[in-house]
Design a protein around this motif. Structure first.
Motif, PDB file in Angstrom:
ATOM      1  N   ILE A 159       2.964   0.977 -16.603  1.00  0.00           N
ATOM      2  CA  ILE A 159       4.283   0.976 -15.861  1.00  0.00           C
ATOM      3  C   ILE A 159       5.111  -0.120 -16.155  1.00  0.00           C
ATOM      4  CG2 ILE A 159       3.545   0.177 -13.769  1.00  0.00           C
ATOM      5  CD1 ILE A 159       5.357   2.276 -12.560  1.00  0.00           C
ATOM      6  N   SER A 160       6.314  -0.159 -16.445  1.00  0.00           N
ATOM      7  CA  SER A 160       7.108  -1.159 -16.747  1.00  0.00           C
ATOM      8  C   SER A 160       8.388  -1.342 -15.795  1.00  0.00           C
ATOM      9  CB  SER A 160       7.544  -1.117 -18.407  1.00  0.00           C
ATOM     10  OG  SER A 160       6.395  -1.272 -19.069  1.00  0.00           O
ATOM     11  N   ALA A 161       8.856  -2.597 -15.581  1.00  0.00           N
ATOM     12  CA  ALA A 161      10.206  -2.529 -15.108  1.00  0.00           C
ATOM     13  C   ALA A 161      10.839  -3.857 -15.656  1.00  0.00           C
ATOM     14  CB  ALA A 161      10.166  -2.736 -13.500  1.00  0.00           C
ATOM     15  N   GLY A 162      11.920  -3.600 -16.420  1.00  0.00           N
ATOM     16  CA  GLY A 162      12.418  -4.865 -17.052  1.00  0.00           C
ATOM     17  C   GLY A 162      11.602  -5.587 -17.897  1.00  0.00           C
ATOM     18  N   GLN A 163      11.406  -6.664 -18.022  1.00  0.00           N
ATOM     19  CA  GLN A 163      10.242  -7.507 -18.666  1.00  0.00           C
ATOM     20  C   GLN A 163       8.946  -7.537 -18.096  1.00  0.00           C
ATOM     21  OE1 GLN A 163      11.085  -8.933 -21.805  1.00  0.00           O
ATOM     22  NE2 GLN A 163      13.015  -7.958 -21.561  1.00  0.00           N
ATOM     23  N   LEU A 164       8.716  -6.972 -17.009  1.00  0.00           N
ATOM     24  CA  LEU A 164       7.426  -6.827 -16.664  1.00  0.00           C
ATOM     25  C   LEU A 164       6.710  -5.683 -16.807  1.00  0.00           C
ATOM     26  CD1 LEU A 164       8.168  -8.418 -13.141  1.00  0.00           C
ATOM     27  CD2 LEU A 164       7.258  -9.573 -15.345  1.00  0.00           C
ATOM     28  N   SER A 165       5.556  -5.667 -17.239  1.00  0.00           N
ATOM     29  CA  SER A 165       4.727  -4.476 -17.610  1.00  0.00           C
ATOM     30  C   SER A 165       2.974  -4.671 -16.797  1.00  0.00           C
ATOM     31  CB  SER A 165       4.434  -4.586 -19.185  1.00  0.00           C
ATOM     32  OG  SER A 165       3.709  -3.311 -19.492  1.00  0.00           O
ATOM     33  N   CYS A 166       2.632  -3.373 -16.279  1.00  0.00           N
ATOM     34  CA  CYS A 166       1.303  -3.445 -15.472  1.00  0.00           C
ATOM     35  C   CYS A 166       0.383  -2.172 -16.323  1.00  0.00           C
ATOM     36  CB  CYS A 166       1.708  -3.330 -14.204  1.00  0.00           C
ATOM     37  SG  CYS A 166       2.243  -4.872 -13.098  1.00  0.00           S
ATOM     38  N   THR A 167      -0.604  -2.445 -16.560  1.00  0.00           N
ATOM     39  CA  THR A 167      -1.625  -1.480 -17.012  1.00  0.00           C
ATOM     40  C   THR A 167      -2.737  -1.597 -16.163  1.00  0.00           C
ATOM     41  OG1 THR A 167      -0.756  -1.914 -19.171  1.00  0.00           O
ATOM     42  CG2 THR A 167      -2.892  -0.773 -19.419  1.00  0.00           C
ATOM     43  N   SER A 168      -3.106  -0.163 -15.691  1.00  0.00           N
ATOM     44  CA  SER A 168      -4.482  -0.045 -15.024  1.00  0.00           C
ATOM     45  C   SER A 168      -5.665   0.101 -16.101  1.00  0.00           C
ATOM     46  CB  SER A 168      -4.353   1.419 -14.248  1.00  0.00           C
ATOM     47  OG  SER A 168      -5.544   1.585 -13.596  1.00  0.00           O
ATOM     48  N   LEU A 207       0.852  -1.257   0.119  1.00  0.00           N
ATOM     49  CA  LEU A 207       0.045  -0.176   0.013  1.00  0.00           C
ATOM     50  C   LEU A 207       0.821   1.209  -0.132  1.00  0.00           C
ATOM     51  CD1 LEU A 207      -3.041   0.914   0.026  1.00  0.00           C
ATOM     52  CD2 LEU A 207      -2.647   0.992   2.564  1.00  0.00           C
ATOM     53  N   TYR A 208       0.486   2.126  -0.699  1.00  0.00           N
ATOM     54  CA  TYR A 208       1.377   3.331  -1.028  1.00  0.00           C
ATOM     55  C   TYR A 208       2.751   3.260  -1.443  1.00  0.00           C
ATOM     56  CZ  TYR A 208      -2.759   5.040   1.259  1.00  0.00           C
ATOM     57  OH  TYR A 208      -4.124   5.106   2.007  1.00  0.00           O
ATOM     58  N   ALA A 209       3.208   2.055  -1.956  1.00  0.00           N
ATOM     59  CA  ALA A 209       4.415   1.721  -2.523  1.00  0.00           C
ATOM     60  C   ALA A 209       5.033   2.332  -3.819  1.00  0.00           C
ATOM     61  CB  ALA A 209       4.613   0.188  -2.494  1.00  0.00           C
ATOM     62  N   GLY A 210       4.122   2.911  -4.436  1.00  0.00           N
ATOM     63  CA  GLY A 210       4.469   3.441  -5.667  1.00  0.00           C
ATOM     64  C   GLY A 210       3.200   4.394  -6.345  1.00  0.00           C
ATOM     65  N   PRO A 211       3.573   4.884  -7.608  1.00  0.00           N
ATOM     66  CA  PRO A 211       2.744   5.702  -8.328  1.00  0.00           C
ATOM     67  C   PRO A 211       1.309   5.039  -8.478  1.00  0.00           C
ATOM     68  CG  PRO A 211       4.313   4.919 -10.013  1.00  0.00           C
ATOM     69  CD  PRO A 211       4.616   4.440  -8.688  1.00  0.00           C
ATOM     70  N   VAL A 212       0.323   6.013  -8.496  1.00  0.00           N
ATOM     71  CA  VAL A 212      -0.991   5.573  -8.807  1.00  0.00           C
ATOM     72  C   VAL A 212      -1.221   5.797 -10.348  1.00  0.00           C
ATOM     73  CG1 VAL A 212      -3.328   6.374  -8.277  1.00  0.00           C
ATOM     74  CG2 VAL A 212      -1.884   6.557  -6.411  1.00  0.00           C
ATOM     75  N   LEU A 213      -1.740   4.614 -11.018  1.00  0.00           N
ATOM     76  CA  LEU A 213      -1.924   4.812 -12.324  1.00  0.00           C
ATOM     77  C   LEU A 213      -3.398   4.903 -12.771  1.00  0.00           C
ATOM     78  CD1 LEU A 213       0.113   1.433 -13.444  1.00  0.00           C
ATOM     79  CD2 LEU A 213       0.902   4.099 -13.374  1.00  0.00           C
ATOM     80  N   ARG A 214      -3.598   5.992 -13.598  1.00  0.00           N
ATOM     81  CA  ARG A 214      -4.754   6.433 -14.042  1.00  0.00           C
ATOM     82  C   ARG A 214      -5.164   5.208 -14.953  1.00  0.00           C
ATOM     83  NH1 ARG A 214      -5.949  11.522 -12.835  1.00  0.00           N
ATOM     84  NH2 ARG A 214      -4.154  13.012 -12.545  1.00  0.00           N
ATOM     85  N   TYR A 215      -6.439   4.954 -15.246  1.00  0.00           N
ATOM     86  CA  TYR A 215      -7.039   4.157 -16.310  1.00  0.00           C
ATOM     87  C   TYR A 215      -6.168   4.139 -17.625  1.00  0.00           C
ATOM     88  CZ  TYR A 215     -10.676   2.765 -12.920  1.00  0.00           C
ATOM     89  OH  TYR A 215     -11.441   2.714 -12.003  1.00  0.00           O
ATOM     90  N   GLU A 216      -5.933   3.029 -18.021  1.00  0.00           N
ATOM     91  CA  GLU A 216      -4.959   2.820 -19.377  1.00  0.00           C
ATOM     92  C   GLU A 216      -3.610   3.418 -19.293  1.00  0.00           C
ATOM     93  OE1 GLU A 216      -6.703   1.417 -21.784  1.00  0.00           O
ATOM     94  OE2 GLU A 216      -8.530   1.276 -20.553  1.00  0.00           O
ATOM     95  N   GLN A 217      -3.284   3.526 -18.199  1.00  0.00           N
ATOM     96  CA  GLN A 217      -1.526   3.948 -18.011  1.00  0.00           C
ATOM     97  C   GLN A 217      -0.780   2.625 -17.801  1.00  0.00           C
ATOM     98  OE1 GLN A 217      -1.570   7.039 -15.034  1.00  0.00           O
ATOM     99  NE2 GLN A 217      -0.714   8.655 -16.543  1.00  0.00           N
TER     100      GLN A 217
END
Length: 68
Positions: A33-42, A21-31
Motif C-alpha cells: 500500500i502506498s501514500a505519496g512517497q511512502l510505501s509499506c509491504t506486508s 488498530l483497525y485503522a485501515g485495510p488488512v494486507l495479505r503477504y506480499e501486498q
C-alpha cells in the motif's frame, strides 16, 4: 508505541495514547500500500515501510523493530 516515517530522514519511535488498530485495510503477504512517497509491504518477516525519496524505513515484526 509506534514508528514515525517521514519522506526524509530515518524513522523515529513515538509515544502516543491512541491506537491504529483497525485503522485501515488488512494486507495479505506480499501486498503493498502506498501514500505519496511512502510505501509499506506486508511480508512474512513483518511489515516493511520505506520512503521512496530517502530510502529510509523500517521492518516491524512481533520480535523487533529494525530501522534503516
Amino acid at each position: 508505541q509506534g514508528l514515525d516515517l517521514g519522506v526524509t530522514g530515518k524513522p523515529t519511535f513515538v509515544c502516543a495514547g491512541d491506537t491504529a488498530l483497525y485503522a485501515g485495510p488488512v494486507l495479505r503477504y506480499e501486498q503493498t500500500i502506498s501514500a505519496g512517497q511512502l510505501s509499506c509491504t506486508s511480508l512474512t518477516a513483518g511489515m516493511r515501510c520505506i520512503s521512496r525519496r530517502s530510502h529510509h524505513g523500517f521492518l516491524l515484526s512481533r520480535q523487533a523493530a529494525q530501522r534503516f
